[in-house]
Design a protein around this motif. Structure first.
Motif, mmCIF file in Angstrom:
data_model
loop_
_atom_site.group_PDB
_atom_site.id
_atom_site.type_symbol
_atom_site.label_atom_id
_atom_site.label_comp_id
_atom_site.label_asym_id
_atom_site.label_seq_id
_atom_site.Cartn_x
_atom_site.Cartn_y
_atom_site.Cartn_z
ATOM 1 N N HIS A 106 0.798 -1.224 0.000
ATOM 2 C CA HIS A 106 0.000 0.000 0.000
ATOM 3 C C HIS A 106 0.834 1.279 0.000
ATOM 4 C CE1 HIS A 106 -3.813 -2.116 0.492
ATOM 5 N NE2 HIS A 106 -3.108 -2.976 1.196
ATOM 6 N N ASN A 107 2.136 1.157 -0.067
ATOM 7 C CA ASN A 107 3.056 2.295 -0.147
ATOM 8 C C ASN A 107 2.775 3.353 0.915
ATOM 9 O OD1 ASN A 107 4.467 1.191 -2.388
ATOM 10 N ND2 ASN A 107 2.769 1.805 -3.689
ATOM 11 N N ASP A 108 2.246 4.515 0.505
ATOM 12 C CA ASP A 108 2.054 5.631 1.447
ATOM 13 C C ASP A 108 0.614 5.714 1.981
ATOM 14 O OD1 ASP A 108 0.657 6.488 -0.771
ATOM 15 O OD2 ASP A 108 1.705 8.408 -0.935
ATOM 16 N N PHE A 109 -0.233 4.756 1.651
ATOM 17 C CA PHE A 109 -1.613 4.666 2.128
ATOM 18 C C PHE A 109 -2.497 5.810 1.643
ATOM 19 C CE2 PHE A 109 0.565 1.675 4.683
ATOM 20 C CZ PHE A 109 -0.361 0.675 4.937
ATOM 21 N N SER A 110 -2.096 6.506 0.584
ATOM 22 C CA SER A 110 -2.916 7.588 0.053
ATOM 23 C C SER A 110 -4.218 7.064 -0.556
ATOM 24 C CB SER A 110 -2.131 8.403 -0.976
ATOM 25 O OG SER A 110 -1.744 7.574 -2.058
ATOM 26 N N GLU A 111 -4.240 5.819 -0.989
ATOM 27 C CA GLU A 111 -5.439 5.217 -1.586
ATOM 28 C C GLU A 111 -5.957 4.048 -0.760
ATOM 29 O OE1 GLU A 111 -7.090 6.474 -4.199
ATOM 30 O OE2 GLU A 111 -5.630 8.111 -4.100
ATOM 31 N N LYS B 142 -11.441 3.190 -2.749
ATOM 32 C CA LYS B 142 -10.229 2.992 -1.932
ATOM 33 C C LYS B 142 -9.947 1.500 -1.750
ATOM 34 C CE LYS B 142 -9.538 7.322 -0.507
ATOM 35 N NZ LYS B 142 -8.341 8.077 -0.571
ATOM 36 N N LYS B 143 -8.731 1.208 -1.339
ATOM 37 C CA LYS B 143 -8.369 -0.145 -0.932
ATOM 38 C C LYS B 143 -8.608 -0.211 0.580
ATOM 39 C CE LYS B 143 -4.978 -0.432 -4.543
ATOM 40 N NZ LYS B 143 -3.617 -0.068 -4.895
ATOM 41 N N VAL B 144 -9.507 -1.087 0.976
ATOM 42 C CA VAL B 144 -9.883 -1.211 2.378
ATOM 43 C C VAL B 144 -9.199 -2.434 2.974
ATOM 44 C CG1 VAL B 144 -11.791 -1.648 3.972
ATOM 45 C CG2 VAL B 144 -12.111 -0.088 2.042
ATOM 46 N N ILE B 145 -8.515 -2.228 4.092
ATOM 47 C CA ILE B 145 -7.922 -3.343 4.828
ATOM 48 C C ILE B 145 -8.750 -3.515 6.087
ATOM 49 C CG2 ILE B 145 -5.855 -4.331 5.878
ATOM 50 C CD1 ILE B 145 -4.890 -1.481 4.037
ATOM 51 N N MET B 146 -9.606 -4.547 6.095
ATOM 52 C CA MET B 146 -10.393 -4.862 7.289
ATOM 53 C C MET B 146 -9.500 -5.618 8.258
ATOM 54 S SD MET B 146 -14.213 -5.878 6.002
ATOM 55 C CE MET B 146 -13.710 -7.509 5.551
ATOM 56 N N MET B 147 -9.693 -5.350 9.556
ATOM 57 C CA MET B 147 -8.837 -5.967 10.563
ATOM 58 C C MET B 147 -9.666 -6.554 11.690
ATOM 59 S SD MET B 147 -5.726 -3.288 10.761
ATOM 60 C CE MET B 147 -4.876 -2.825 9.263
ATOM 61 N N GLY C 234 4.395 11.831 8.873
ATOM 62 C CA GLY C 234 3.844 12.826 7.954
ATOM 63 C C GLY C 234 2.780 12.283 7.012
ATOM 64 N N LYS C 235 2.628 10.968 6.930
ATOM 65 C CA LYS C 235 1.614 10.368 6.055
ATOM 66 C C LYS C 235 0.295 10.242 6.811
ATOM 67 C CE LYS C 235 4.440 9.736 2.672
ATOM 68 N NZ LYS C 235 4.416 10.631 1.547
ATOM 69 N N THR C 236 -0.795 10.446 6.115
ATOM 70 C CA THR C 236 -2.116 10.302 6.716
ATOM 71 C C THR C 236 -2.546 8.846 6.617
ATOM 72 O OG1 THR C 236 -2.703 12.552 6.111
ATOM 73 C CG2 THR C 236 -4.522 11.054 6.592
ATOM 74 N N ILE C 237 -2.797 8.240 7.763
ATOM 75 C CA ILE C 237 -3.298 6.871 7.818
ATOM 76 C C ILE C 237 -4.742 6.962 8.312
ATOM 77 C CG2 ILE C 237 -2.980 4.558 8.767
ATOM 78 C CD1 ILE C 237 -0.548 5.546 7.135
ATOM 79 N N GLN C 238 -5.701 6.705 7.417
ATOM 80 C CA GLN C 238 -7.102 6.777 7.800
ATOM 81 C C GLN C 238 -7.535 5.455 8.413
ATOM 82 O OE1 GLN C 238 -8.619 8.071 3.935
ATOM 83 N NE2 GLN C 238 -9.126 10.037 4.893
ATOM 84 N N GLN C 239 -8.145 5.548 9.593
ATOM 85 C CA GLN C 239 -8.546 4.353 10.333
ATOM 86 C C GLN C 239 -9.933 4.561 10.910
ATOM 87 O OE1 GLN C 239 -8.080 4.088 14.264
ATOM 88 N NE2 GLN C 239 -9.457 2.380 13.900
ATOM 89 N N GLY C 240 -10.803 3.559 10.742
ATOM 90 C CA GLY C 240 -12.161 3.643 11.271
ATOM 91 C C GLY C 240 -12.582 2.354 11.937
ATOM 92 N N ASP C 241 -13.749 2.424 12.583
ATOM 93 C CA ASP C 241 -14.319 1.283 13.298
ATOM 94 C C ASP C 241 -15.655 0.924 12.655
ATOM 95 O OD1 ASP C 241 -12.208 1.837 15.017
ATOM 96 O OD2 ASP C 241 -13.468 2.852 16.492
ATOM 97 N N LEU C 242 -15.915 -0.373 12.494
ATOM 98 C CA LEU C 242 -17.136 -0.844 11.837
ATOM 99 C C LEU C 242 -17.902 -1.780 12.758
ATOM 100 C CD1 LEU C 242 -18.825 -0.972 9.180
ATOM 101 C CD2 LEU C 242 -17.418 -2.952 8.554
#
Length: 180
Positions: free
Chosen positions: A27-32, A96-101, A59-67
């Protein structure tokens, strides 16, 4: 009950760091890409992974949410008391590419419910799965994780318990078996 510690302390942290490195490779820089923790215990995996990624990629934005998947489960009508958790996704997942955890992948039913719940937020380009623990040989639904912390061969009567320092005081994965 007999306890067998599968992972704790420094090895637990190293496992999280290894998972982060694997994610960065894809996912490189997680921009997508975005991280989604599945309620209730997958949110701890997602938060810790996001925290670690922010350290590795300053400095990279890592978007994280709860489902929350409570009302998407195939057994929700069979349960007596339902206490839904909170869904917190304050970003767009469309395209986007979603990584569910999740903490433990067992039958696959939770993941199926999470994929159904995720559709309410848009159509991702791709969905991947990260499981801290993969309990192999127990699937009811054909689901496989793309990223796995540890694999455990267990039987139905055993339980895998993941403890988090945030809620339980320590990072630890334990396999519980009934005493003979």
């Amino acid at each position: 009950m007999q306890n067998l510690t599968l992972l704790d302390g420094q090895k637990f942290q190293i496992t999280l760091q290894r998972l982060c490195r694997q994610l960065i490779e894809n996912h490189n820089d997680f921009s997508e890409s975005v991280l989604i923790g599945i309620q209730p215990r997958g949110i701890y995996v997602a938060k810790r992974i996001a925290e670690e990624l922010r350290k590795i990629l300053p400095g990279k934005t890592i978007q994280q949410g709860d489902l929350d998947i409570t009302f998407y489960r195939d057994d929700f009508r069979r349960r007596d008391q339902l206490v839904p958790n909170q869904t917190k996704i304050d970003f767009i997942i469309e395209g986007k590419k979603v990584i569910m955890m999740d903490d433990v992948l067992w039958t696959g039913r939770t993941i199926r419910a999470a994929m159904d719940a995720l559709q309410a937020f848009g159509r991702p380009e791709k969905i991947e799965l990260l499981a801290l623990v993969d309990r192999r040989y127990s699937r009811h639904i054909p689901v496989e994780a793309d990223y796995v912390g540890i694999e455990v061969d267990s039987i139905a009567s055993q339980k895998v318990i993941v403890s988090w320092k945030e809620t339980d005081g320590e990072d630890k994965i334990v396999l519980l078996s009934e005493a003979k």
